[in-house]
Scaffold this active site. Structure first.
Site, PDB file in Angstrom:
ATOM      1  N   ARG A   1       0.856  -1.198   0.000  1.00 31.34           N
ATOM      2  CA  ARG A   1       0.000   0.000   0.000  1.00 31.34           C
ATOM      3  C   ARG A   1       0.887   1.241   0.000  1.00 31.34           C
ATOM      4  NH1 ARG A   1      -4.102   0.419   4.837  1.00 31.34           N
ATOM      5  NH2 ARG A   1      -5.450  -0.896   3.555  1.00 31.34           N
TER       6      ARG A   1
ATOM      7  N   CYS B   1     -14.648  -0.693   4.466  1.00 35.75           N
ATOM      8  CA  CYS B   1     -13.642  -0.034   3.631  1.00 35.75           C
ATOM      9  C   CYS B   1     -14.262   0.550   2.364  1.00 35.75           C
ATOM     10  CB  CYS B   1     -12.548  -1.018   3.244  1.00 35.75           C
ATOM     11  SG  CYS B   1     -11.799  -1.829   4.658  1.00 35.75           S
ATOM     12  N   GLY B   2     -15.329  -0.073   1.862  1.00 34.81           N
ATOM     13  CA  GLY B   2     -16.012   0.418   0.646  1.00 34.81           C
ATOM     14  C   GLY B   2     -17.057   1.477   0.955  1.00 34.81           C
TER      15      GLY B   2
ATOM     16  N   GLY C   1     -17.034  -5.745   1.596  1.00 40.05           N
ATOM     17  CA  GLY C   1     -17.090  -7.190   1.821  1.00 40.05           C
ATOM     18  C   GLY C   1     -17.368  -7.629   3.242  1.00 40.05           C
TER      19      GLY C   1
ATOM     20  N   ARG D   1      -4.682   3.231  17.274  1.00 39.11           N
ATOM     21  CA  ARG D   1      -5.399   2.604  16.152  1.00 39.11           C
ATOM     22  C   ARG D   1      -5.069   3.389  14.897  1.00 39.11           C
ATOM     23  NH1 ARG D   1      -7.920  -1.160  13.930  1.00 39.11           N
ATOM     24  NH2 ARG D   1      -9.700  -2.236  14.842  1.00 39.11           N
ATOM     25  N   LYS D   2      -5.701   3.033  13.771  1.00 40.17           N
ATOM     26  CA  LYS D   2      -5.504   3.831  12.560  1.00 40.17           C
ATOM     27  C   LYS D   2      -6.074   5.246  12.743  1.00 40.17           C
ATOM     28  CE  LYS D   2      -8.238   2.892   8.984  1.00 40.17           C
ATOM     29  NZ  LYS D   2      -9.231   2.219   8.066  1.00 40.17           N
TER      30      LYS D   2
HETATM   31 FE1  SRM Z   1      -9.846  -0.760   5.196  1.00 36.85          FE
HETATM   32  C1  SRM Z   1      -8.733  -3.131   7.327  1.00 36.85           C
HETATM   33  C2  SRM Z   1      -8.620  -2.431   2.594  1.00 36.85           C
HETATM   34  C3  SRM Z   1     -10.240   2.004   3.283  1.00 36.85           C
HETATM   35  C4  SRM Z   1     -11.894   0.543   7.579  1.00 36.85           C
HETATM   36  N1  SRM Z   1      -8.796  -2.464   5.013  1.00 36.85           N
HETATM   37  C5  SRM Z   1      -8.404  -3.276   6.010  1.00 36.85           C
HETATM   38  C6  SRM Z   1      -7.454  -4.364   5.507  1.00 36.85           C
HETATM   39  C7  SRM Z   1      -6.055  -3.856   5.715  1.00 36.85           C
HETATM   40  C8  SRM Z   1      -7.655  -5.692   6.223  1.00 36.85           C
HETATM   41  C9  SRM Z   1      -6.646  -6.739   5.829  1.00 36.85           C
HETATM   42  O1  SRM Z   1      -5.567  -6.786   6.403  1.00 36.85           O
HETATM   43  O2  SRM Z   1      -6.952  -7.511   4.939  1.00 36.85           O
HETATM   44  C10 SRM Z   1      -7.882  -4.407   4.020  1.00 36.85           C
HETATM   45  C11 SRM Z   1      -6.817  -4.822   3.034  1.00 36.85           C
HETATM   46  C12 SRM Z   1      -7.443  -5.704   1.967  1.00 36.85           C
HETATM   47  C13 SRM Z   1      -6.642  -5.724   0.704  1.00 36.85           C
HETATM   48  O3  SRM Z   1      -5.890  -6.706   0.476  1.00 36.85           O
HETATM   49  O4  SRM Z   1      -6.802  -4.807  -0.081  1.00 36.85           O
HETATM   50  C14 SRM Z   1      -8.447  -3.015   3.834  1.00 36.85           C
HETATM   51  N2  SRM Z   1      -9.388  -0.272   3.325  1.00 36.85           N
HETATM   52  C15 SRM Z   1      -8.998  -1.137   2.366  1.00 36.85           C
HETATM   53  C16 SRM Z   1      -9.020  -0.484   0.996  1.00 36.85           C
HETATM   54  C17 SRM Z   1      -7.961  -1.017   0.044  1.00 36.85           C
HETATM   55  C18 SRM Z   1     -10.434  -0.683   0.390  1.00 36.85           C
HETATM   56  C19 SRM Z   1     -10.512  -0.366  -1.089  1.00 36.85           C
HETATM   57  O5  SRM Z   1     -10.708  -1.291  -1.854  1.00 36.85           O
HETATM   58  O6  SRM Z   1     -10.372   0.801  -1.459  1.00 36.85           O
HETATM   59  C20 SRM Z   1      -8.878   0.988   1.403  1.00 36.85           C
HETATM   60  C21 SRM Z   1      -7.441   1.417   1.541  1.00 36.85           C
HETATM   61  C22 SRM Z   1      -7.319   2.881   1.846  1.00 36.85           C
HETATM   62  C23 SRM Z   1      -5.878   3.365   1.827  1.00 36.85           C
HETATM   63  O7  SRM Z   1      -5.393   3.661   0.742  1.00 36.85           O
HETATM   64  O8  SRM Z   1      -5.284   3.453   2.912  1.00 36.85           O
HETATM   65  C24 SRM Z   1      -9.547   0.949   2.778  1.00 36.85           C
HETATM   66  N3  SRM Z   1     -10.808   0.997   5.430  1.00 36.85           N
HETATM   67  C25 SRM Z   1     -10.955   1.967   4.475  1.00 36.85           C
HETATM   68  C26 SRM Z   1     -11.970   2.905   4.863  1.00 36.85           C
HETATM   69  C27 SRM Z   1     -12.494   4.043   4.000  1.00 36.85           C
HETATM   70  C28 SRM Z   1     -11.874   5.380   4.235  1.00 36.85           C
HETATM   71  O9  SRM Z   1     -10.787   5.504   4.814  1.00 36.85           O
HETATM   72  O10 SRM Z   1     -12.514   6.333   3.817  1.00 36.85           O
HETATM   73  C29 SRM Z   1     -12.442   2.480   6.094  1.00 36.85           C
HETATM   74  C30 SRM Z   1     -13.584   3.100   6.910  1.00 36.85           C
HETATM   75  C31 SRM Z   1     -13.208   4.434   7.450  1.00 36.85           C
HETATM   76  C32 SRM Z   1     -12.436   4.378   8.728  1.00 36.85           C
HETATM   77  O11 SRM Z   1     -11.395   3.729   8.790  1.00 36.85           O
HETATM   78  O12 SRM Z   1     -12.879   5.000   9.687  1.00 36.85           O
HETATM   79  C33 SRM Z   1     -11.710   1.283   6.436  1.00 36.85           C
HETATM   80  N4  SRM Z   1     -10.220  -1.193   7.137  1.00 36.85           N
HETATM   81  C34 SRM Z   1     -11.155  -0.574   7.926  1.00 36.85           C
HETATM   82  C35 SRM Z   1     -11.227  -1.255   9.178  1.00 36.85           C
HETATM   83  C36 SRM Z   1     -12.127  -0.884  10.378  1.00 36.85           C
HETATM   84  C37 SRM Z   1     -11.393   0.097  11.240  1.00 36.85           C
HETATM   85  C38 SRM Z   1     -11.829   0.102  12.672  1.00 36.85           C
HETATM   86  O13 SRM Z   1     -11.635   1.139  13.337  1.00 36.85           O
HETATM   87  O14 SRM Z   1     -12.323  -0.913  13.170  1.00 36.85           O
HETATM   88  C39 SRM Z   1     -10.316  -2.337   9.104  1.00 36.85           C
HETATM   89  C40 SRM Z   1     -10.016  -3.384  10.194  1.00 36.85           C
HETATM   90  C41 SRM Z   1      -9.010  -2.914  11.175  1.00 36.85           C
HETATM   91  O15 SRM Z   1      -8.370  -1.868  11.014  1.00 36.85           O
HETATM   92  O16 SRM Z   1      -8.870  -3.632  12.163  1.00 36.85           O
HETATM   93  C42 SRM Z   1      -9.706  -2.267   7.814  1.00 36.85           C
HETATM   94 FE1  SF4 Z   2     -13.831  -6.009   4.830  1.00 37.64          FE
HETATM   95 FE2  SF4 Z   2     -12.214  -3.994   4.175  1.00 37.64          FE
HETATM   96 FE3  SF4 Z   2     -11.590  -6.482   3.491  1.00 37.64          FE
HETATM   97 FE4  SF4 Z   2     -13.587  -5.191   2.265  1.00 37.64          FE
HETATM   98  S1  SF4 Z   2     -11.386  -4.694   2.191  1.00 37.64           S
HETATM   99  S2  SF4 Z   2     -13.642  -7.278   2.973  1.00 37.64           S
HETATM  100  S3  SF4 Z   2     -14.486  -4.074   3.992  1.00 37.64           S
HETATM  101  S4  SF4 Z   2     -11.717  -5.607   5.572  1.00 37.64           S
END
Ligand code: SRM
Ligand code: SF4
Length: 516
Positions: A68, A440-441, A435, A182-183
């Protein structure tokens, strides 16, 4: 650094692994990991700490890592895109890239033995992946048409870069900010349409006039499986010159006082809940070493949100920016090479990314526009996609993400294709797929949000979705809520068709034909 008195033994798994060894330490160990290989290396380093360098072990595809990036304000040069494409080329069919919902890119198929070479190549063109995962500040989003839009109030590019430089020590890594509870998400809006979804960030700046131009500050927005909240006003107004210092102060307060015992309750809003916004603001002022001015009475977000797909005149006479639709943000090496070429031949070599997972090529002269529009690549990456495809957003889903409860990207594309074949639409409808409940979506910002879940039907467990509606973006943004639970994906299409007819003015093509 935290004000909790917990001992290492009682820390949760993630606090423990950070206390044992700071995540950023892996920066100096990349060569060692490359020599050891992914199977022999320490599992905690592999599965968790590597994320501090933006390298994600994928349990779904073991040995093929995801990387990333950080792309401040979502901007790359054609040289940088070429390097990314060359990295992907060596992985054949395994190599791909996804544009993310934070105006960013993720690369797939990466082998650990290649990391030293990849990082060298990235360094040479000013690309960084540092601190892009785990308990760090994520990619900082800014207005995608900053510096191009005649109606913009502030060009966000430099500010976003300054904040990233402060937090990451100019991309080298900054141990001051690598152990947050956290993030943490930051966004800066520079136009009138809130192109960055300010309301869903832990910290956001929205344009507002008080003593001249500045920003009202919002805090605490976030989505998680447990809870989703829109950001609330900090009751503070800052000038652009004060933004970086305020970011630092807020993140330091969060770092030192944020709740760490339970990771489900560790995002900034939980601290604000515990303290109340007044105490939080006072603590931020103490860090800042000065009082904050109260917020301006109103902000300047008074437009509907634009999606930037299509052809638009820039504020620079004779130049245009063109937004291309990239279906669910998925790119391959050949696509990236072709995009870099288009940007070089027709524009200034710059490529921009949007939170809707699309791209913008700026600085195309009027005289080159007609030829640009005949480029074969635009048949796939259209400037006038269908009204559902245009606004489709999807998270990674089961193809690569181990949290996923359903496959998302392919299903999202197939569903929209089928719906566009059946329906006549009169306006774009924003459909977001995610998903799992991590969101994240961003289904809560969508007209129709689809959140993956497991459902029972005829004694079988199937992939399904909970349906969200009512998300409003741009002016008066607010979050949508769940309206229907547990729809099996195999039954989804007629349900969506009905929603589009009932709420978004769609008509069945058949009926339209009969009545005409
Ligand atoms: Fe996300 C965790 C993908 C935007 C909330 N997110 C993850 C992980 C890293 C989980 C993992 O290890 O598999 C996903 C990686 C999957 C992969 O292989 O791609 C993942 N998040 C994404 C992306 C790629 C979704 C996308 O297809 O666009 C986005 C990457 C953004 C970036 O460039 O950094 C992405 N994630 C978001 C957003 C949207 C936003 O930021 O506007 C959110 C909700 C907003 C927020 O964070 O407040 C989001 N992601 C989460 C969470 C829930 C966070 C929490 O506080 O519980 C997780 C799980 C965690 O962090 O434990 C997570
Ligand atoms: Fe769940 Fe984020 Fe993975 Fe999508 S990319 S399946 S919302 S953790």
């Amino acid at each position: 650094m935290t004000d909790t008195t917990t001992t290492t033994n009682s820390l949760n798994k993630f606090e423990k692994l950070k206390a044992e060894k700071d995540g950023l330490t892996v920066k100096g160990e990349i060569e060692k990991f490359a020599n050891l290989g992914w199977e022999a290396m320490d599992e905690t380093d592999r599965d968790h700490r590597l994320k501090w360098m933006g390298v994600f072990f994928r349990p779904v595809t073991p040995g093929k890592f995801m990387m990333r990036l950080r792309m401040p304000n979502g901007i790359l040069t054609s040289n940088q895109i070429l390097v990314l494409a060359e990295v992907l080329q060596r992985y054949g069919d395994d190599g791909s890239a996804d544009i993310t919902t934070r105006q960013n890119l993720q690369l797939r198929g990466i082998r650990i033995e290649d990391l030293p070479d990849i990082f060298n190549r990235f360094n040479a063109v000013g690309l960084t992946t540092v601190q892009s995962g785990m308990d760090n500040v994520r990619n900082i989003t800014g207005d995608p048409v900053a510096g191009l839009d005649a109606d913009e109030l502030y060009d966000t590019r430099d500010l976003v870069q300054q904040i990233q430089d402060m937090l990451t020590n100019k991309g080298e890594g900054n141990a001051e900010f690598t152990n947050l509870p956290r993030k943490f998400n930051i966004a800066i809006a520079g136009g009138r349409d809130n192109s960055v979804h300010a309301e869903i960030n832990d910290l956001a700046f929205v344009p507002a006039f008080k003593e001249g131009f500045g920003f009202n500050v919002l805090v605490g927005g976030f989505f998680s499986a447990k809870r989703c909240e829109a950001a609330i006003p900090l009751n503070a107004w800052v000038t652009p010159e004060e933004v970086v210092a305020l970011c630092r102060a807020i993140i330091e307060v969060y770092r030192d006082h944020g709740l760490r015992a339970n990771r489900q309750k560790a995002r900034l809003m939980w601290l604000i809940d515990e303290w109340g916004i007044v105490k939080f603001r006072t603590e931020v002022e103490k860090r800042l070493g000065k009082s904050l001015l109260p917020a301006a009475a109103k902000d300047e977000i008074d437009w509907e949100k634009r999606d930037h797909i299509g052809i638009y005149k820039q504020k620079q006479p004779g130049l245009n920016y063109v937004g291309l639709h990239i279906p669910v943000g998925r790119l391959y090496a050949e696509d990236m090479l072709a995009i870099a070429r288009l940007a070089e031949v027709y524009g200034s070599g710059e490529i921009r990314f949007t939170v809707e997972q699309n791209i913008i090529i700026p600085n195309i002269p009027h005289s080159r526009l007609e030829t640009f529009l005949t480029e074969p690549l635009l048949e796939r990456f259209s400037v006038h996609p269908g009204l559902l495809a245009r606004s489709l957003v999807s998270c990674t889903g089961a193809q690569f993400c181990n949290f996923a409860l359903i496959e998302t990207k392919n299903r999202a594309l197939a569903t929209v294709k089928a719906l566009e074949a059946e329906l006549i639409l009169t306006r774009p409808v924003r459909i977001h797929w995610t998903g799992c409940p991590n969101s994240c979506g961003q289904p809560q910002v969508a007209d129709i949000g689809l959140m993956g879940t497991k459902v029972r039907k005829n004694g079988k467990t199937l992939e399904g979705v909970d349906i969200y509606m009512g998300g409003k973006v741009g002016k008066d943004a607010h979050l949508g809520t769940c309206v229907t639970k547990s729809v099996p994906c195999e039954d989804l299409q007629p349900v969506l068709q009905e929603l589009l007819i009932a709420h978004f003015g769609a008509k069945l093509r058949q009926e339209a034909l009969v009545s005409s």
